[in-house]
Design an enzyme around this catalytic site. Structure first.
Site, PDB file in Angstrom:
ATOM      1  N   ASP A 104      -1.550   3.774   7.925  1.00  0.00           N
ATOM      2  CA  ASP A 104      -1.786   2.526   7.204  1.00  0.00           C
ATOM      3  C   ASP A 104      -3.231   2.507   6.671  1.00  0.00           C
ATOM      4  O   ASP A 104      -4.171   2.553   7.457  1.00  0.00           O
ATOM      5  CB  ASP A 104      -1.551   1.371   8.189  1.00  0.00           C
ATOM      6  CG  ASP A 104      -1.622   0.016   7.516  1.00  0.00           C
ATOM      7  OD1 ASP A 104      -2.102  -0.063   6.367  1.00  0.00           O
ATOM      8  OD2 ASP A 104      -1.198  -0.961   8.152  1.00  0.00           O
ATOM      9  N   SER A 131       4.321   2.052   0.748  1.00  0.00           N
ATOM     10  CA  SER A 131       5.651   2.243   0.145  1.00  0.00           C
ATOM     11  C   SER A 131       5.651   2.129  -1.381  1.00  0.00           C
ATOM     12  O   SER A 131       6.358   2.911  -2.034  1.00  0.00           O
ATOM     13  CB  SER A 131       6.703   1.341   0.796  1.00  0.00           C
ATOM     14  OG  SER A 131       6.413  -0.020   0.665  1.00  0.00           O
ATOM     15  N   CYS A 162       0.831  -1.220   0.000  1.00  0.00           N
ATOM     16  CA  CYS A 162       0.000   0.000   0.000  1.00  0.00           C
ATOM     17  C   CYS A 162       0.863   1.267   0.000  1.00  0.00           C
ATOM     18  O   CYS A 162       1.017   1.924  -1.032  1.00  0.00           O
ATOM     19  CB  CYS A 162      -0.949   0.019   1.203  1.00  0.00           C
ATOM     20  SG  CYS A 162      -2.123  -1.361   1.222  1.00  0.00           S
TER      21      CYS A 162
HETATM   22  P1  4NP Z   1       1.263  -1.222   3.886  1.00  0.00           P
HETATM   23  O1  4NP Z   1      -0.187  -1.732   4.351  1.00  0.00           O
HETATM   24  O2  4NP Z   1       2.192  -1.430   5.053  1.00  0.00           O
HETATM   25  O3  4NP Z   1       1.042   0.222   3.584  1.00  0.00           O
HETATM   26  O4  4NP Z   1       1.642  -2.037   2.663  1.00  0.00           O
HETATM   27  C1  4NP Z   1      -0.420  -3.022   4.852  1.00  0.00           C
HETATM   28  C2  4NP Z   1      -0.544  -4.071   3.983  1.00  0.00           C
HETATM   29  C3  4NP Z   1      -0.805  -5.336   4.478  1.00  0.00           C
HETATM   30  C4  4NP Z   1      -0.943  -5.541   5.831  1.00  0.00           C
HETATM   31  C5  4NP Z   1      -0.794  -4.484   6.697  1.00  0.00           C
HETATM   32  C6  4NP Z   1      -0.543  -3.220   6.204  1.00  0.00           C
HETATM   33  N1  4NP Z   1      -1.240  -6.850   6.315  1.00  0.00           N
HETATM   34  O5  4NP Z   1      -1.415  -6.988   7.542  1.00  0.00           O
HETATM   35  O6  4NP Z   1      -1.306  -7.807   5.533  1.00  0.00           O
END
Ligand code: 4NP
Length: 166
Positions: free
Chosen positions: A125, A15, A13
């Site tokens: 997030d 990065s 998401c």
């Molecule tokens: P990101 O978001 O860190 O911005 O890529 C997430 C993507 C997946 C998860 C958590 C945050 N997950 O728990 O799978």
């Protein structure tokens, strides 16, 4: 070559969105030959996966294509290759600090340090939320990308006939 690594938790998401926005600015500035980009996650949940469909759609609406990117986990060796290791939030920063070899600490920063004054210092997030969260990630990435590019030009390319005039 200056290398910049964007790091979040899952690398699907925040990065990849930051990488996509920044590499588009780099290409537009004619500096793709001088600045390399990549992204990674502190955890290995999504290795080999493309960015989340919501992140891809939100980026595409702003003219940024991130569909070629694939998830990977950050490694200690990344601190040798990348002059900039940029965390999306303080939790990522803490995890990266544990991985960071002694002497490489100055390479590790929060991405939003490069955003204008008054911008929050963490990219929230968006994974468990709605579409608004992905738009906000893009707003923040756009805010910081210009400052990051200006910083790299000043620190690495100023005062010579190198990429600055390109
Ligand atoms: P990101 O978001 O860190 O911005 O890529 C997430 C993507 C997946 C998860 C958590 C945050 N997950 O728990 O799978």
């Amino acid at each position: 070559m200056i290398r910049v690594l964007f790091v979040c938790l899952g690398n699907i998401c925040r990065s990849p969105t930051a990488e996509g926005v920044f590499r588009a600015r780099v290409a537009h500035a004619g500096l793709a030959h001088a600045i390399a980009t990549d992204s990674a996650g502190t955890h290995g949940y999504h290795i080999g996966e493309p960015p989340d469909p919501r992140a891809r759609a939100a980026a595409k609406r702003r003219g940024v294509d991130i569909s070629d990117l694939r998830g990977r986990q950050v490694a200690r060796e990344d601190f040798e290759r990348f002059e900039y290791v940029l965390a999306m939030d303080r939790s990522n920063l803490r995890n990266l600090a544990r991985l960071c070899p002694r002497g490489a600490e100055s390479r590790l920063r929060l991405f939003l340090e490069f955003a204008p004054e008054g911008t929050p210092d963490e990219v929230p997030d968006p994974y468990y939320g709605g579409a608004d969260g992905f738009e906000y990630v893009l707003d923040l990435a756009e805010a910081a990308a210009d400052g990051l590019l200006a910083h790299i030009r000043d620190v690495h390319f100023a005062g010579n006939n190198g990429p600055r005039g390109a």
